[in-house]
Design an enzyme around this catalytic site. Structure first.
Site, PDB file in Angstrom:
ATOM      1  N   ALA A   1       0.854  -1.191   0.000  1.00 53.97           N
ATOM      2  CA  ALA A   1       0.000   0.000   0.000  1.00 53.97           C
ATOM      3  C   ALA A   1       0.887   1.238   0.000  1.00 53.97           C
ATOM      4  CB  ALA A   1      -0.907   0.017   1.228  1.00 53.97           C
TER       5      ALA A   1
ATOM      6  N   GLU B   1      -5.905  -4.802  -8.447  1.00 53.81           N
ATOM      7  CA  GLU B   1      -5.673  -5.037  -7.009  1.00 53.81           C
ATOM      8  C   GLU B   1      -6.994  -5.007  -6.242  1.00 53.81           C
ATOM      9  OE1 GLU B   1      -1.158  -3.285  -6.428  1.00 53.81           O
ATOM     10  OE2 GLU B   1      -2.827  -1.898  -6.350  1.00 53.81           O
TER      11      GLU B   1
HETATM   12  O1  LIG Z   1      -0.704  -0.120  -4.955  1.00 55.16           O
HETATM   13  C1  LIG Z   1       0.321  -0.550  -5.382  1.00 55.16           C
HETATM   14  C2  LIG Z   1       0.556  -0.810  -6.814  1.00 55.16           C
HETATM   15  O2  LIG Z   1      -0.520  -0.367  -7.596  1.00 55.16           O
HETATM   16  C3  LIG Z   1       1.439  -0.875  -4.440  1.00 55.16           C
HETATM   17  O3  LIG Z   1       1.005  -1.821  -3.537  1.00 55.16           O
HETATM   18  C4  LIG Z   1       1.848   0.362  -3.728  1.00 55.16           C
HETATM   19  O4  LIG Z   1       2.205   1.338  -4.703  1.00 55.16           O
HETATM   20  C5  LIG Z   1       3.005   0.128  -2.778  1.00 55.16           C
HETATM   21  O5  LIG Z   1       4.140  -0.176  -3.505  1.00 55.16           O
HETATM   22  P1  LIG Z   1       5.545  -0.378  -2.820  1.00 55.16           P
HETATM   23  O6  LIG Z   1       5.460  -1.650  -2.062  1.00 55.16           O
HETATM   24  O7  LIG Z   1       6.516  -0.434  -3.972  1.00 55.16           O
HETATM   25  O8  LIG Z   1       5.805   0.814  -1.939  1.00 55.16           O
END
Ligand SMILES: O=C(CO)[C@H](O)[C@H](O)COP(=O)(O)O
Length: 232
Positions: A85, A105
């Site tokens: 997230a 997602e």
């Molecule tokens: O929502 C998402 C992708 O659409 C990811 O879960 C979110 O951006 C977090 O990414 P990261 O683990 O690289 O910080």
């Protein structure tokens, strides 16, 4: 511990929620990718799961690491989704979509009995909105949709730049063929109202607010890994 190490720790702890035989939604992003790497080790050691990836990027990594995959059409009900997230509030309302996969997602999370969010502690906030809210839109009538989003936000006392996401100088296109507008509204006190207002706009395909979907968050910090349950 650096950011990558924290992501690995959160991902490792989330493996504790995975049981052999599960149908597993597999998230997108750098934290979810650490989870895939650890899951692949378990699979190699004999754990039997079937994964439904939330993006082509995650699917490619799973295939590379021999994590067995299905599609949501073949496997429409899932036991558990593990995903990252961009922001997490005390109710476990999330902002997601930084990696551009928010639509799949959310579809996968809704199809799952439980959703475990994995993150490092920097993702925890009191009120969502520090991270721009990704809004997935149909390319048709982009400008009209942008105006409708600004008007809907204004009615809720929210305003801020709406930026069409680019990647390598080109408009970013999601796996579903849509565009993403990143909305910097600042603090979002009423996430439900904003969610409803955005859903009422025809050109909005989906937005990155995840309300009532996360069951638990597994948060890694310099003092270890802890679980956070919804405050309400
Ligand atoms: O929502 C998402 C992708 O659409 C990811 O879960 C979110 O951006 C977090 O990414 P990261 O683990 O690289 O910080």
């Amino acid at each position: 511990m650096d950011a990558k190490a924290l992501k690995i720790e959160a991902a490792r702890a989330a493996l504790g929620y995975v049981e052999s035989g599960m149908r597993l939604g597999i998230g997108t992003g750098s934290t979810a990718e650490e989870f895939v790497r650890l899951l692949a080790e378990k699979v190699a050691a004999g754990m039997q799961i079937i994964g439904v990836p939330t993006s082509e990027r995650t699917a490619a990594l799973c295939r590379e690491l021999s994590v067995p995959l299905s599609t949501l059409d073949e496997t429409p009900e899932l036991d558990l989704t593990i995903d990252g997230a961009d922001e997490i509030d005390p109710d476990l309302t999330l902002v997601k979509g930084g990696g551009g996969a928010l639509l799949r997602e959310k579809i996968v999370a809704v199809a799952s009995t439980r959703m475990v969010v994995i993150a490092d502690q920097t993702k925890l906030v009191d009120t969502l909105g520090r991270f721009p809210l990704p809004i997935e839109v149909n390319p048709f009538g982009l400008k009209a949709t942008e105006i409708a989003i600004a008007k809907a936000a204004d009615k809720l006392g929210l305003s801020g730049p709406l930026v069409l996401r680019k990647a390598a100088g080109e408009t970013f296109v999601t796996d579903g063929g849509h565009f993403i507008i990143d909305a910097s509204f600042g603090r979002i006190p009423d996430t439900r109202a904003l969610s409803d207002a955005l859903h009422a706009i025809p050109g909005v395909v989906e937005h990155g607010l995840f309300l009532g979907l996360a069951t638990v968050a597994v948060i890694a910090g310099s003092d270890g890994v802890r679980t956070v349950h919804p405050a309400r």
